[in-house]
Design a protein around this motif. Structure first.
Motif, short mmCIF file in Angstrom:
data_model
loop_
_atom_site.label_atom_id
_atom_site.label_comp_id
_atom_site.label_asym_id
_atom_site.label_seq_id
_atom_site.Cartn_x
_atom_site.Cartn_y
_atom_site.Cartn_z
N GLN A 11 -77.22 59.27 -14.05
CA GLN A 11 -77.69 58.12 -15.13
C GLN A 11 -79.08 57.35 -14.40
OE1 GLN A 11 -76.15 54.07 -17.47
NE2 GLN A 11 -74.62 55.23 -15.59
N LEU A 12 -77.91 56.99 -13.07
CA LEU A 12 -79.36 56.35 -12.49
C LEU A 12 -80.59 56.92 -12.11
CD1 LEU A 12 -80.85 54.29 -11.80
CD2 LEU A 12 -79.50 53.76 -8.71
N ARG A 30 -76.26 68.04 -7.67
CA ARG A 30 -75.40 68.74 -7.15
C ARG A 30 -75.85 70.14 -7.12
NH1 ARG A 30 -69.82 67.76 -6.53
NH2 ARG A 30 -69.42 66.18 -7.79
N ASP A 34 -75.82 69.80 -2.24
CA ASP A 34 -74.73 68.71 -2.13
C ASP A 34 -74.93 68.40 -0.56
OD1 ASP A 34 -72.25 67.92 -1.28
OD2 ASP A 34 -71.40 69.97 -1.28
N VAL A 35 -74.91 66.91 -1.40
CA VAL A 35 -75.11 66.27 -0.02
C VAL A 35 -74.24 65.52 1.19
CG1 VAL A 35 -77.04 64.17 -1.68
CG2 VAL A 35 -74.59 63.79 -1.01
N ALA A 58 -73.69 60.00 -5.84
CA ALA A 58 -72.51 59.03 -5.57
C ALA A 58 -71.42 60.09 -6.64
CB ALA A 58 -72.45 57.88 -5.76
N THR A 60 -68.43 58.41 -7.91
CA THR A 60 -68.60 57.13 -8.96
C THR A 60 -67.25 56.83 -9.47
OG1 THR A 60 -70.09 58.63 -10.66
CG2 THR A 60 -70.97 57.29 -9.21
N TYR A 126 -62.82 53.64 -3.59
CA TYR A 126 -64.12 53.65 -3.39
C TYR A 126 -65.49 52.29 -3.49
CZ TYR A 126 -68.50 52.98 -6.63
OH TYR A 126 -69.44 52.62 -7.15
N LYS A 130 -68.36 52.91 -0.37
CA LYS A 130 -69.03 52.19 -0.48
C LYS A 130 -70.26 51.37 0.54
CE LYS A 130 -72.18 52.84 -3.55
NZ LYS A 130 -72.68 54.00 -3.55
N VAL A 148 -76.22 47.31 -7.25
CA VAL A 148 -76.76 47.53 -8.75
C VAL A 148 -74.50 46.90 -9.15
CG1 VAL A 148 -78.48 48.89 -8.73
CG2 VAL A 148 -76.43 49.76 -8.66
N LEU A 151 -73.90 49.56 -14.94
CA LEU A 151 -74.54 50.20 -14.96
C LEU A 151 -75.23 50.56 -16.64
CD1 LEU A 151 -75.77 52.68 -11.86
CD2 LEU A 151 -77.11 50.44 -12.88
N1 LIG Z 1 -72.49 53.43 -12.78
C1 LIG Z 1 -72.78 52.00 -12.09
O1 LIG Z 1 -71.60 50.84 -13.24
C2 LIG Z 1 -72.98 51.32 -10.57
C3 LIG Z 1 -71.78 50.58 -10.72
C4 LIG Z 1 -72.08 50.36 -8.80
C5 LIG Z 1 -72.49 51.21 -8.24
N2 LIG Z 1 -73.55 52.00 -8.23
C6 LIG Z 1 -73.28 52.93 -7.37
O2 LIG Z 1 -75.25 53.32 -8.19
C7 LIG Z 1 -75.79 55.30 -8.14
C8 LIG Z 1 -75.66 55.40 -9.35
O3 LIG Z 1 -74.84 55.80 -9.87
P1 LIG Z 1 -74.83 56.80 -11.59
O4 LIG Z 1 -74.05 55.61 -11.99
O5 LIG Z 1 -75.48 56.71 -11.51
O6 LIG Z 1 -73.95 57.45 -10.79
P2 LIG Z 1 -73.57 59.23 -11.60
O7 LIG Z 1 -74.38 58.97 -12.90
O8 LIG Z 1 -71.94 59.32 -11.95
O9 LIG Z 1 -74.41 60.06 -10.97
C9 LIG Z 1 -74.05 60.17 -9.47
C10 LIG Z 1 -74.41 61.81 -9.38
O10 LIG Z 1 -74.64 62.19 -8.08
C11 LIG Z 1 -73.59 63.75 -8.35
N3 LIG Z 1 -73.23 63.43 -7.33
C12 LIG Z 1 -71.78 63.62 -7.06
N4 LIG Z 1 -71.05 64.25 -5.52
C13 LIG Z 1 -72.49 64.72 -5.08
C14 LIG Z 1 -72.64 66.12 -3.92
N5 LIG Z 1 -72.08 66.70 -3.28
N6 LIG Z 1 -73.70 65.99 -3.58
C15 LIG Z 1 -74.75 65.73 -4.61
N7 LIG Z 1 -74.64 65.02 -5.90
C16 LIG Z 1 -72.98 64.67 -5.93
C17 LIG Z 1 -72.98 63.75 -9.11
O11 LIG Z 1 -73.45 65.09 -10.11
P3 LIG Z 1 -71.56 65.22 -10.56
O12 LIG Z 1 -72.02 64.98 -11.77
O13 LIG Z 1 -72.01 67.08 -10.64
O14 LIG Z 1 -70.48 65.00 -10.11
C18 LIG Z 1 -74.43 62.30 -10.33
O15 LIG Z 1 -74.77 63.50 -11.09
C19 LIG Z 1 -74.81 55.30 -6.80
O16 LIG Z 1 -74.56 54.86 -5.67
C20 LIG Z 1 -73.22 54.08 -7.44
O17 LIG Z 1 -72.50 54.57 -6.32
C21 LIG Z 1 -72.64 52.54 -10.03
#
Ligand SMILES: NC(=O)c1ccc[n+]([C@@H]2O[C@H](COP(=O)([O-])OP(=O)(O)OC[C@H]3O[C@@H](n4cnc5c(N)ncnc54)[C@H](OP(=O)(O)O)[C@@H]3O)[C@@H](O)[C@H]2O)c1
Length: 296
Positions: A11-12, A30, A34-35, A58, A60, A126, A130, A148, A151
């Motif tokens: 999403q971000l 991913r 794969d990180v 992440a 998440t 989690y 983090k 953040v 989101l």
């Molecule tokens: N969403 C929130 O409300 C929120 C709140 C606080 C902090 N954050 C932080 O903000 C950042 C962005 O969050 P977001 O909402 O954009 O998360 P997201 O939409 O879940 O995106 C995370 C991405 O990371 C990928 N991923 C997971 N495991 C991986 C791996 N081993 N290697 C490579 N990629 C991998 C996921 O792929 P798959 O879809 O294939 O799993 C997904 O595309 C993260 O650091 C999160 O912790 C988010």
């Protein structure tokens, strides 16, 4: 500027890719990187030779992390160390995103928003993963860690997992009664604004380190959902609930408002969450019918 983005289908990441669209961007979802595979990360970074690495990858799934701690730590903590080491080896800057969940957040609604000096006290797997990720990134002197929270910013047609705000909007639009927390105070963050703040810090060559980065202000989820309904011109069928009533596996902070003061001092003012909500609803085609912040 050559930029390598990991977790590029998240999403971000979607907003980050738009904010850096004028750069030479190498985006790895991913499926291509794969990180947690440190050799693959090393190869990808060597191949791209980026000036900047932006880590959007992440684990998440906050509740799943309780039963999958090794997976959560592999992605949210140890992969960040790998990326920081690779960035250091290539002389690249690193951007990483942290979470408000690192705070215990047991304060009442009148508490002061957390700033970067507040002591973290994670209450879930989690959150702990983090926090360790923040520490690994911050060990590298050229890393920016943007904390953040809550989101939002997905387009209406998104088919994957939704965040809290997307779930609220979808429920309201479908005319369903929507359960919302009355005892969780948040500063929701629009991915477009977080991505713009990221771009600002990089372009301004701001001091590296930790920055809280959320839309300004705070509200309970109940207040946020009420504002969404008001902007949509819909009757809010909201069901007030409390964290104690829910059976979520992971503990949530009840107070997660973050202060943007350090980011503002670095030259970037985050707009109010009401303003961000209005822009998002307009962008997703849910034309707002009221001005943000005005009473109906
Ligand atoms: N969403 C929130 O409300 C929120 C709140 C606080 C902090 N954050 C932080 O903000 C950042 C962005 O969050 P977001 O909402 O954009 O998360 P997201 O939409 O879940 O995106 C995370 C991405 O990371 C990928 N991923 C997971 N495991 C991986 C791996 N081993 N290697 C490579 N990629 C991998 C996921 O792929 P798959 O879809 O294939 O799993 C997904 O595309 C993260 O650091 C999160 O912790 C988010």
């Amino acid at each position: 500027m050559r930029v390598l983005v990991t977790g590029a289908s998240g999403q971000l990441a979607d907003a980050v890719l738009r904010a850096f669209a004028d750069c030479d961007v190498i985006a790895h979802p991913r499926a291509t990187l794969d990180v947690t595979d440190s050799d693959a990360v090393g190869r990808a970074v060597d191949q791209a030779a980026p000036a900047l690495i932006i880590n959007c990858a992440a684990f998440t799934r906050v509740d799943d992390a309780e039963s999958r701690p090794a997976d959560a730590f592999a992605v949210n903590a140890f992969a960040v160390r790998t990326l920081a080491r690779a960035a250091e080896r290539r002389g690249a800057a690193l951007v990483h995103y942290g979470s408000d969940f690192v705070f215990a957040g047991l304060d009442g609604p009148e508490a002061e928003p957390y700033d970067e000096s507040a002591a973290p006290s994670p209450r879930s797997v989690y959150a702990a993963s983090k926090l360790v990720g923040d520490w690994f990134a911050l060990d590298y002197p050229r890393a920016y860690v943007l904390r953040v929270e809550s989101l939002f910013g997905l387009p209406a047609e998104w088919n994957g997992r939704r965040g809290s705000l997307e779930t609220i909007v979808a429920g309201l639009e479908a005319g369903r009664e929507v359960p919302v927390f009355t005892d969780r105070v948040v500063s929701p963050s629009y991915v477009v604004d977080v991505a713009a703040a990221t771009r600002h810090l990089v372009d301004a060559q701001a001091a590296a380190g930790l920055y809280h980065c959320v839309n300004s202000g705070r509200g309970t989820w109940y207040q946020v959902a009420g504002e969404v309904a008001r902007l949509l011109g819909m009757a809010a069928r909201l069901k007030p609930i409390t964290t104690a009533e829910t059976r979520l596996a992971a503990a949530r902070p009840t107070f997660s408002a973050l202060s943007n003061r350090k980011l503002a001092a670095a030259g970037f003012e985050m707009p109010a969450w009401q303003d961000a909500l209005q822009r998002w609803l307009a962008a997703r085609g849910s034309a707002p019918r009221a001005e943000a912040g005005t009473a109906i």
